[in-house]
Structures are given as structure tokens and as C-alpha cells.
Design a protein around this motif. Structure first.
Motif, PDB file in Angstrom:
ATOM      1  N   ARG A   1      -3.536   7.773  -2.568  1.00 40.38           N
ATOM      2  CA  ARG A   1      -2.484   8.130  -2.151  1.00 40.38           C
ATOM      3  C   ARG A   1      -1.371   7.179  -1.980  1.00 40.38           C
ATOM      4  NH1 ARG A   1      -4.144  14.038   0.464  1.00 40.38           N
ATOM      5  NH2 ARG A   1      -5.152  15.183  -1.118  1.00 40.38           N
ATOM      6  N   LEU A   2      -1.926   6.370  -0.537  1.00 43.39           N
ATOM      7  CA  LEU A   2      -0.792   5.120  -0.486  1.00 43.39           C
ATOM      8  C   LEU A   2      -0.986   4.605  -1.220  1.00 43.39           C
ATOM      9  CD1 LEU A   2      -2.342   4.787   2.965  1.00 43.39           C
ATOM     10  CD2 LEU A   2      -0.103   6.103   2.525  1.00 43.39           C
ATOM     11  N   GLU A   3      -1.220   4.689  -1.812  1.00 45.26           N
ATOM     12  CA  GLU A   3      -1.263   3.217  -3.792  1.00 45.26           C
ATOM     13  C   GLU A   3      -0.204   3.999  -4.666  1.00 45.26           C
ATOM     14  OE1 GLU A   3      -1.825   0.081  -3.589  1.00 45.26           O
ATOM     15  OE2 GLU A   3      -3.130  -0.039  -2.066  1.00 45.26           O
ATOM     16  N   MET A   4       0.170   5.361  -4.679  1.00 45.89           N
ATOM     17  CA  MET A   4       0.765   5.481  -5.613  1.00 45.89           C
ATOM     18  C   MET A   4       2.384   5.996  -4.578  1.00 45.89           C
ATOM     19  SD  MET A   4      -2.094   7.746  -7.788  1.00 45.89           S
ATOM     20  CE  MET A   4      -2.468   8.914  -6.706  1.00 45.89           C
ATOM     21  N   PHE A   5       2.415   5.339  -4.075  1.00 45.51           N
ATOM     22  CA  PHE A   5       3.691   5.351  -3.665  1.00 45.51           C
ATOM     23  C   PHE A   5       4.851   4.701  -4.748  1.00 45.51           C
ATOM     24  CE2 PHE A   5       2.842   6.353   0.920  1.00 45.51           C
ATOM     25  CZ  PHE A   5       3.014   7.048   1.306  1.00 45.51           C
TER      26      PHE A   5
ATOM     27  N   PHE B   1       2.178  -7.431   3.333  1.00 42.19           N
ATOM     28  CA  PHE B   1       2.553  -8.316   2.794  1.00 42.19           C
ATOM     29  C   PHE B   1       1.541  -9.208   2.245  1.00 42.19           C
ATOM     30  CE2 PHE B   1       3.888 -12.870   1.584  1.00 42.19           C
ATOM     31  CZ  PHE B   1       5.344 -12.441   0.762  1.00 42.19           C
ATOM     32  N   ALA B   2       0.791  -9.868   3.807  1.00 38.82           N
ATOM     33  CA  ALA B   2      -0.180 -10.631   4.196  1.00 38.82           C
ATOM     34  C   ALA B   2      -1.041  -9.891   3.362  1.00 38.82           C
ATOM     35  CB  ALA B   2      -0.571 -10.383   5.459  1.00 38.82           C
ATOM     36  N   TYR B   3      -2.135  -9.127   2.919  1.00 39.66           N
ATOM     37  CA  TYR B   3      -2.465  -8.275   2.381  1.00 39.66           C
ATOM     38  C   TYR B   3      -2.912  -8.362   0.798  1.00 39.66           C
ATOM     39  CZ  TYR B   3      -5.312  -7.423   6.900  1.00 39.66           C
ATOM     40  OH  TYR B   3      -6.053  -7.125   7.743  1.00 39.66           O
ATOM     41  N   ALA B   4      -1.032  -7.845   0.663  1.00 42.46           N
ATOM     42  CA  ALA B   4      -1.375  -7.765  -0.791  1.00 42.46           C
ATOM     43  C   ALA B   4      -0.990  -9.325  -1.439  1.00 42.46           C
ATOM     44  CB  ALA B   4       0.759  -7.595  -1.435  1.00 42.46           C
ATOM     45  N   VAL B   5      -1.099 -10.261  -0.706  1.00 39.29           N
ATOM     46  CA  VAL B   5      -1.121 -11.770  -0.910  1.00 39.29           C
ATOM     47  C   VAL B   5      -2.265 -12.122  -1.247  1.00 39.29           C
ATOM     48  CG1 VAL B   5      -1.118 -14.477  -0.672  1.00 39.29           C
ATOM     49  CG2 VAL B   5       0.719 -12.673   0.170  1.00 39.29           C
ATOM     50  N   HIS B   6      -3.578 -11.661  -0.518  1.00 40.56           N
ATOM     51  CA  HIS B   6      -4.802 -11.817  -0.452  1.00 40.56           C
ATOM     52  C   HIS B   6      -5.393 -11.243   1.217  1.00 40.56           C
ATOM     53  CE1 HIS B   6      -8.685 -13.431  -0.950  1.00 40.56           C
ATOM     54  NE2 HIS B   6      -8.573 -13.569  -2.113  1.00 40.56           N
ATOM     55  N   THR B   7      -6.604 -10.347   0.865  1.00 48.34           N
ATOM     56  CA  THR B   7      -7.065 -10.201   2.146  1.00 48.34           C
ATOM     57  C   THR B   7      -7.065 -11.126   2.820  1.00 48.34           C
ATOM     58  OG1 THR B   7      -8.356  -8.772   0.316  1.00 48.34           O
ATOM     59  CG2 THR B   7      -9.389  -8.598   2.616  1.00 48.34           C
TER      60      THR B   7
ATOM     61  N   ALA C   1      -5.043  -1.309  16.028  1.00 46.31           N
ATOM     62  CA  ALA C   1      -4.240  -0.320  15.394  1.00 46.31           C
ATOM     63  C   ALA C   1      -2.968  -1.117  14.462  1.00 46.31           C
ATOM     64  CB  ALA C   1      -3.579  -0.700  17.178  1.00 46.31           C
ATOM     65  N   TRP C   2      -3.598  -1.911  13.791  1.00 44.31           N
ATOM     66  CA  TRP C   2      -2.943  -2.290  12.870  1.00 44.31           C
ATOM     67  C   TRP C   2      -2.866  -1.347  12.162  1.00 44.31           C
ATOM     68  CZ3 TRP C   2      -3.170  -8.140  11.405  1.00 44.31           C
ATOM     69  CH2 TRP C   2      -3.124  -9.017  11.792  1.00 44.31           C
ATOM     70  N   GLU C   3      -3.536  -0.765  11.510  1.00 47.12           N
ATOM     71  CA  GLU C   3      -4.216   0.998  10.898  1.00 47.12           C
ATOM     72  C   GLU C   3      -2.644   1.495  10.723  1.00 47.12           C
ATOM     73  OE1 GLU C   3      -7.174   4.354  10.521  1.00 47.12           O
ATOM     74  OE2 GLU C   3      -8.166   3.029  11.171  1.00 47.12           O
ATOM     75  N   HIS C   4      -2.367   1.903  12.152  1.00 45.95           N
ATOM     76  CA  HIS C   4      -1.437   2.837  11.993  1.00 45.95           C
ATOM     77  C   HIS C   4       0.443   2.654  11.569  1.00 45.95           C
ATOM     78  CE1 HIS C   4      -4.557   5.321  13.363  1.00 45.95           C
ATOM     79  NE2 HIS C   4      -5.164   4.585  14.243  1.00 45.95           N
ATOM     80  N   VAL C   5       0.190   1.096  11.422  1.00 45.25           N
ATOM     81  CA  VAL C   5       1.638   0.343  11.457  1.00 45.25           C
ATOM     82  C   VAL C   5       1.916   0.405  10.089  1.00 45.25           C
ATOM     83  CG1 VAL C   5       2.469  -1.282  11.359  1.00 45.25           C
ATOM     84  CG2 VAL C   5       1.375  -0.720  13.288  1.00 45.25           C
ATOM     85  N   VAL C   6       0.568  -0.384   8.827  1.00 46.21           N
ATOM     86  CA  VAL C   6       0.598  -0.790   7.903  1.00 46.21           C
ATOM     87  C   VAL C   6       0.888   0.193   6.601  1.00 46.21           C
ATOM     88  CG1 VAL C   6      -0.920  -2.687   8.250  1.00 46.21           C
ATOM     89  CG2 VAL C   6      -1.732  -0.144   7.273  1.00 46.21           C
TER      90      VAL C   6
ATOM     91  N   THR D   1       0.276   0.525   3.422  1.00 42.32           N
ATOM     92  CA  THR D   1      -0.457   0.286   2.334  1.00 42.32           C
ATOM     93  C   THR D   1      -1.846   0.942   1.784  1.00 42.32           C
ATOM     94  OG1 THR D   1      -0.700  -1.962   2.348  1.00 42.32           O
ATOM     95  CG2 THR D   1       0.930  -1.436   0.639  1.00 42.32           C
ATOM     96  N   GLY D   2      -2.434   1.333   0.782  1.00 42.54           N
ATOM     97  CA  GLY D   2      -3.840   2.033   1.153  1.00 42.54           C
ATOM     98  C   GLY D   2      -5.347   0.132   1.080  1.00 42.54           C
ATOM     99  N   LYS D   3      -4.762  -0.726   0.503  1.00 43.46           N
ATOM    100  CA  LYS D   3      -4.900  -1.999   0.065  1.00 43.46           C
ATOM    101  C   LYS D   3      -5.102  -2.455   2.039  1.00 43.46           C
ATOM    102  CE  LYS D   3      -5.860  -6.866  -1.244  1.00 43.46           C
ATOM    103  NZ  LYS D   3      -5.218  -7.451  -2.383  1.00 43.46           N
ATOM    104  N   ALA D   4      -4.472  -2.308   2.649  1.00 38.32           N
ATOM    105  CA  ALA D   4      -4.675  -2.906   3.900  1.00 38.32           C
ATOM    106  C   ALA D   4      -5.042  -2.244   5.057  1.00 38.32           C
ATOM    107  CB  ALA D   4      -2.453  -2.715   4.421  1.00 38.32           C
ATOM    108  N   ARG D   5      -4.682  -0.991   4.719  1.00 35.58           N
ATOM    109  CA  ARG D   5      -5.164  -0.276   5.678  1.00 35.58           C
ATOM    110  C   ARG D   5      -6.715   0.327   5.366  1.00 35.58           C
ATOM    111  NH1 ARG D   5      -2.680   5.652   6.522  1.00 35.58           N
ATOM    112  NH2 ARG D   5      -1.165   4.274   7.264  1.00 35.58           N
TER     113      ARG D   5
END
Length: 743
Positions: free
Chosen positions: A386-390, A415-421, A462-467, A469-473
């Protein structure tokens, strides 16, 4: 109901060389299999796959896809089998039909988990052949068109699922017309009052502005004729759901929306798009901040168009979209507009099915499949998808100029996770447009983002509650689980090393491999982590490796406890002595703790927490293994330890191992009896602060006319620091008594 020859004729209009035999055979087979089945409306069930096929003919899809539409419910709802369909229609069509079949007999605890697993299966099928998506969306569209026949208790669930999953999925794959119709149909059931109110107001506004709309169309057409630009001008009205969502998100009234009516300008070439834009901007004023060029920077779903808003004829704000006819087909039909899944047999290297793997839409789908492969639980997968479909996006750049598209509200972490995990996992800071900015900064269109990395970094949970995008989470959750597992594995290794040593054996990880089946674990790391979590005891592991090993546990009797020292066997199979209540402080202080696990604090490499009363360096301490949560540290004099007297396998011998370079305070609980006078609490707090201690929590336990008992949870450096503070508290004129609380 559409007849057999009518379906063939619909396909022949855009594909004269249609394989009539395939369509006829699929039509007859599906009709026979569905037999006398009925829909909720009372119509023959076969009318549904037939309508799905008709929807796909409007998209000009090939006969194989139309055949799949006719057959899509046969495996799920009739006696048909995959083998039978393979034999009659070929394995390619059989595979597509199976991809559209829901998972049955799911052993899952919730409807949400079942929904997620079916979506997971669907996306995996779509990733192999996009025609699965086209049939599924057409299937959902017809079901939504006839939802009023479904029992009332099911309507809302189906409508919410459509709004949450299928409409955004259509949009993500570029099928905007499909998305808008699905959203509006679902809106009628998810918020009937809102739908009715918006629809009625839009009808009023349209009637009121009918003349203005015609005037603007005429003015635009005249302008393009003057500049010798061949263009088609079409007016359009925003859909009810789109209007309602914009009113909600931007807190605007319907009258404040400037883009209820818009105009689409269609031309033949990209060059004519920019010529049309120039003619418009040189004639009418552009509204600042309302220009977007999605031709030079397409959206992730391959959408291309120029958007601009002008103050046009009659001083009306007019929203314009300028695009080529091909771009318009892609905007309306998305992946269905690509011709690459036509002429299936003539494509080299198997490229005749699915969509181009170079398209942005397919790129998104590939990333989603990567999330699937990480093994998230069903609920996490559903959330991530669902997050990825925004749809609302911002476009940012790496320092080398690579374009990164992110959802609105994304941060440098996303942004960092979008570049690469790996970039996300090692991110410690970010520069946005050359300036160091907080990692929680919301990115804007055009930002250049440089990620600062450190190999020593572990992404905080705690980053999980900030990001956003589904990929980052998903990656943060995975990294957190890996870090916790590593901690438990390290603890388990230390416990087993000491247990084997006390038993006169030598510990080696390889010795666990032959006995994994006895311990019901799949690999050595699982065993070590299970021991660290308290799910496996070290004697159990010893007996698995050495079947002749005997565990001679010693349990303390009440009499032995009263006399002083007694022996307990801990989870590592070690014997160590714990002082009873009558043992002197000197004995406790001088008692050696050979072979004990070193404890640094909550930021050490072991999963450690402290008992509510706390423990500080200088205290004699003991660890209690808490299944699933590591070790809890207690001061040896804590009365709370009596609760574990009959569980000797949970006792862990531990010792302080403080790194002087790592400044860390430790928890301690203090009871203060204060004199009831104005300013007493302020004086006590000031005294604690002046002694370089920190108040974590404060509670009033008991209040009398003259005195108030307070409990302070403090953070101090060590036992000397705590004792010095207690001494100064006792000397204060605002304090009657101060003492440490143990348990």
C-alpha cells in the motif's frame, strides 16, 4: 448476454487476423463449466467472464488475453483443472488462469493475512506476465459495477479492498481511466453521504459553467489554428472521489478548487506539445507554481504530459494538460497501451508477453517483488505494498544527477533506501542541496541529496515510524531483526561456551550441526539465538551433543538461604554463589565472579535490560534470563529475586565491564521523604541536577500533613555517585530521609 460471434467481431475490429478458433473454444468451454451457476444478481454466472472479456476488448487486447478472461474463474469455481486447461488451450494460457486463481484453504489467523497472501500470489503472477493484471482489474471493475447485487455486509469490505489495493495498483501501472472508475464506484459504498453531496454539487457547477466551458474550448482551438498547430481540445471534469480527496487533504471548500474543470490538448508530436505550450503562455498569464513537465521527467508509471494553469478567457483559472495522442493512450490505458504483448509468437527471446522490462511501471513491480522475497509476514507485506502505491511524488537527484522518484513526504532515509538497501542501512546523515540537514527533513521537488554513510551504523528501529516508503520500512525491520538476532546469538554463544567448559567439554559451533534435528532448529545460528532468548537451555544443548551428560542441579532450601551462601545452577550449567539475606556486605563485595558474562549496559552487545529498581556499576549483580527478551539485571540484594528461587536454569552469572570512554548513566530507584513546605521539590530537583544525576521519572507515593514520600527513578554514573547523592539529600533541610529502593 453477448453472443459468441459478437465477441469475435469485437476483436476483429482491431485485429483482423484474430484466432477465431481459440475464442470460440474458450467461450464454449467456460459456458459449459459454469453451467447453471448464478451470480448474486440472478444472472447466469457466465455473463461475468463475458463482461470481463468485453472490457478487455475496449483496450484492444489480443485474443489470448480475451480467452484468459473467459476462463479466469474456471479453476477456482468449477471442476476445471490446470492440467485440463493446459491440454485444451496450452500451458501459457493455463499459467495465466492459475495466476488469477485465489489461494484456497489458507491456514491464516486473519482476513487481512488471507487478503495479503492472495495479493502476494497475484503480484508474483503479474511480474511474470502483465496480462494477469489486466484481466484481474477488468474482473474487479465488473464486480464493482454490479456490487449493488452483493449482500450488504460484504459490500463495504469489497469496496475498501478496491480503494486500498486495486485502484492504486491500476494507477501505479498507468491505467488512469480504470483507476478513476474503480475509485468512484468504491466511493459510493465507503462514504455514500460524501459521494452524494459531491456529485450533486458537481452537477450544479457543471450546469452553471456550461457556457464558459464552451467559450474556453473555442478560444483554445482558435489559438492553435492561428499558430498552425493541429490539436484536439477536450474538456474534462474531475471525478467525485478526486474532488473529495483534494478537499479533505487541502482543507478546501469545493468552490476553492481551481481544477474542477480541465482541458486536454492532444497533438501528434512532442515538438507540437512545446509549441502549443508556447502559444498558450504567450497569450495568457501562467499561474506561478502550477507548471509541471512530465514529458522531460515522466512519472514512475510512465505517465507523460505537460501540466500548466493559466488565467484564461473571462479571467477564469484554466488547468491544461498537453500531450501527444500516444501519451494519451498510455495515460488512459497504462501498460495496456503497450503493443509488446501483441503478436505473441513473433517476439524474440520470449519478449512477446508481459510488458517491457525497461518501463518505469515494470521497474516498480520488480522492486515490489524484491520486498516479497524478503519474507515479511502477510500484514507487513500488505502495508508495504500500500505504501509503495502512493501516487503523489517528489523528484530528487543524487550528486551525480540520477533521478530518484519518491512519495510525497519522503525523507533522506527513504532516499537512501531508494538508491540501495546498503546505502540506507549505513546512512548516518544527509546533505540536502549542499547543507547538512536532519534525516527527518521532508524532501521537495528538485532537491539534491547526498547521503553520509558509516559502516558502523545499524538503522535504529525508530526510523520505521519516520519513513514513508514500503522498501525503507521493510529494510529497517529486517535490519532490526538481524541486529537483535545477532545479539541473542552472541549471548547464546557465551552461555554455551561457559556451560561446556563447566561440564568439562569443549564447545564448537560445528558440534551443533549433527544434532539440529534433536533441537528442532534449522541451523546453528537458530540454536545460538534460541539459547540467548531463553527458548533453549544450555543443559538441553549439552545433552543433545553429549547424550551421556547428566545435569546435577542444586536447589537452595529455605534453611540454606538463611545461613548465607547457597549454590544455584544457571542456564549455562555453571555453579556460582549468591549471598542470602544474612550475608554481610563485605562478603558480597569480595566474592569473585570467575567466568561471568561481562555487562556494559543497554548499549552493549548483549540484549540487556535492568530491573525496575535499577542496578549501577559497583553493585554486585545477577542476571535472570527472560525468554524472548534477553537478560534482566538485578542487584544481588533485590527482594524480587526470590520469585526465581525455584527456576535455577534462568540464573546467569554476570559482572560489570564498563568502558570508561563510553559515558553511560545507569538506573537507580530512590525514596525521598520530603518536608511539606513550598519549594521543597524544587530544592530536591536542584540538588539532584547539581550532582550530575538525571531524573527519569517521579511519583508521589504517600502524602501526609507534614511529609510527602516521593519515588525518584534516577540515572547515575555508578554506586559511589549514587551514595554521594543520597548523603547530600539526607543533609538537605527539605528532606527528612533518603534511601535506595531495592525491589
Amino acid at each position: 448476454m453477448m453472443r459468441q460471434y459478437e465477441l469475435v467481431e469485437r476483436v476483429q475490429r482491431y485485429k483482423p487476423d484474430v484466432n477465431e478458433a481459440l475464442l470460440n473454444k474458450a467461450y464454449v468451454y467456460a459456458m459449459q463449466k459454469h453451467g447453471h451457476q448464478r451470480r448474486a444478481s440472478g444472472d447466469p454466472y457466465f455473463s461475468h467472464p463475458l463482461e470481463v472479456a468485453a472490457i478487455l476488448t475496449d483496450m484492444h487486447l489480443d485474443e489470448a488475453t480475451i480467452a484468459v478472461a473467459l476462463l479466469h474463474d474456471t479453476i477456482e469455481d468449477t471442476s476445471a483443472t490446470r492440467q485440463e486447461i493446459d491440454e485444451l488451450f496450452g500451458p501459457d494460457i493455463g499459467k495465466l488462469v492459475e495466476g488469477l486463481t485465489k489461494l484456497k484453504k489458507l491456514d491464516l489467523v486473519s482476513k487481512k493475512a488471507e487478503q495479503a497472501e492472495n495479493l502476494r500470489k497475484l503480484l508474483l503472477a503479474i511480474s511474470e506476465d502483465v496480462r494477469v493484471l489486466l484481466v484481474k482489474l477488468a474482473d474487479r471493475l465488473h464486480n464493482m459495477r454490479t456490487l449493488h447485487h452483493v449482500p450488504e455486509q460484504k459490500r463495504l469490505r469489497i469496496a475498501e479492498e478496491t480503494m486500498d489495493i486495486y485502484a492504486p495498483l491500476a494507477g501505479r501501472m498507468g491505467m488512469q481511466d480504470m483507476r478513476e472508475e474503480l475509485e468512484d464506484l468504491a466511493f459510493q459504498y465507503t462514504n455514500p453521504d460524501g459521494y452524494r453531496a459531491v456529485t450533486e454539487r458537481l452537477a450544479e457547477i457543471f450546469e452553471r459553467n456550461r457556457g464558459v466551458i464552451g467559450e474556453i474550448e473555442t478560444a483554445l482551438s482558435g489559438l492553435f489554428a492561428k499558430h498552425e498547430i493541429k490539436a484536439v481540445v477536450k474538456s474534462r471534469q474531475k471525478k467525485p472521489w478526486s474532488v473529495f480527496r483534494k478537499m479533505e487533504t487541502k482543507a478546501l471548500s469545493l468552490e476553492q478548487l481551481s481544477d474542477i474543470f480541465g482541458f486536454r490538448v492532444l497533438v501528434d508530436t512532442v515538438d507540437e506539445c512545446y509549441r502549443a505550450l508556447g502559444a498558450i503562455h504567450s497569450t495568457w498569464s501562467m499561474v506561478p507554481g502550477r507548471f509541471k513537465d512530465y514529458i522531460s521527467t515522466p512519472k514512475q508509471n510512465d505517465y507523460r504530459s505537460i501540466h500548466t494553469t493559466i488565467v484564461g478567457p473571462s479571467r477564469q483559472r484554466v488547468e491544461l494538460q498537453i500531450r501527444t495522442f500516444v501519451m494519451n493512450d498510455v495515460a488512459e490505458y497504462g501498460v495496456a497501451a503497450h503493443s509488446i504483448y501483441k503478436d505473441l509468437g513473433n517476439r524474440p527471446n520470449g519478449a512477446g508477453h508481459g510488458i517491457s522490462r525497461d518501463t518505469n511501471a515494470y521497474g516498480w513491480l520488480r522492486r515490489t517483488i524484491e520486498v516479497l522475497s524478503e519474507g515479511d509476514n502477510p500484514e507487513e507485506f500488505l502495508e508495504n505494498t500500500r505504501l509503495e502505491m502512493f501516487q503523489d511524488q517528489v523528484f530528487c537527484f543524487t550528486p551525480k544527477g540520477k533521478l530518484i522518484a519518491l512519495p510525497r513526504g519522503a525523507t533522506p532515509i527513504d532516499f537512501a533506501y531508494a538508491v540501495h538497501t546498503d546505502v540506507g542501512d549505513t546512512c548516518v546523515g544527509a546533505k540536502v542541496n549542499g547543507r547538512i540537514m536532519p534525516l527527518m527533513t521532508e524532501l521537495k521537488n528538485g532537491d539534491e541529496v547526498e547521503i553520509i554513510r558509516s559502516k558502523a551504523q545499524v538503522p535504529p528501529a525508530a526510523w520505521e515510524h519516520v519513513v514513508v516508503t514500503g522498501k525503507a520500512r521493510s529494510a529497517i525491520r529486517r535490519a532490526t531483526r538481524t541486529a537483535i538476532r545477532k545479539q541473542y546469538s552472541g549471548l547464546g554463544t557465551r552461555i554455551l561456551e561457559r556451560a561446556f567448559e563447566r561440564a568439562g567439554k569443549k564447545f564448537a559451533k560445528d558440534s551443533l550441526k549433527p544434532v539440529l534435528h534433536r533441537l528442532a532448529r534449522k541451523d546453528v545460528e537458530d540454536v545460538l539465538a534460541a539459547v540467548g532468548r531463553g527458548e533453549l537451555t544450555s543443559p538441553d544443548v549439552l545433552r543433545a551433543v553429549f547424550p551421556d551428560y547428566k545435569d546435577e542441579r542444586v536447589t537452595a532450601t529455605p534453611k540454606a538461604r538463611e545461613e548465607g551462601w547457597f549454590n544455584l545452577r544457571n542456564a549455562a550449567g555453571m555453579l556460582f554463589q549468591i549471598p542470602g539475606r544474612s550475608t554481610s556486605r563485605k562478603q558480597k563485595k569480595n566474592k569473585k565472579q570467575d567466568g561471568a558474562l561481562p555487562i556494559r549496559g543497554v548499549r552493549g552487545d548483549l540484549p540487556v535490560t535492568f530491573a525496575p529498581e535499577g542496578a549501577v556499576p559497583g553493585d554486585r549483580i545477577v542476571g535472570i534470563l527472560q525468554p524472548g527478551s534477553g537478560i534482566t539485571i538485578y542487584p544481588i540484594q533485590s527482594p524480587s529475586l526470590t520469585a526465581f528461587d525455584d527456576q535455577p536454569e534462568r540464573w546467569i552469572d554476570v559482572r560489570w565491564d564498563i568502558d570508561e570512554d563510553m559515558k553511560e548513566r545507569f538506573p537507580a530507584r530512590v525514596s525521598v521523604t520530603a518536608i511539606n513546605e513550598p519549594g521543597s521539590l524544587a530544592e530536591i530537583a536542584q540538588l539532584i541536577a547539581s550532582n550530575d544525576a538525571n531524573i527519569h521519572t517521579l511519583s508521589m507515593v504517600r502524602t501526609a500533613p507534614d511529609f510527602t514520600e516521593m519515588i525518584f527513578d534516577l540515572e547515575v554514573w555508578d554506586l559511589k555517585h549514587l551514595n554521594r547523592l543520597l548523603s547530600q539529600l539526607k543533609d538537605s533541610s527539605a528532606v527528612s530521609d533518603a534511601k535506595r529502593v531495592n525491589g
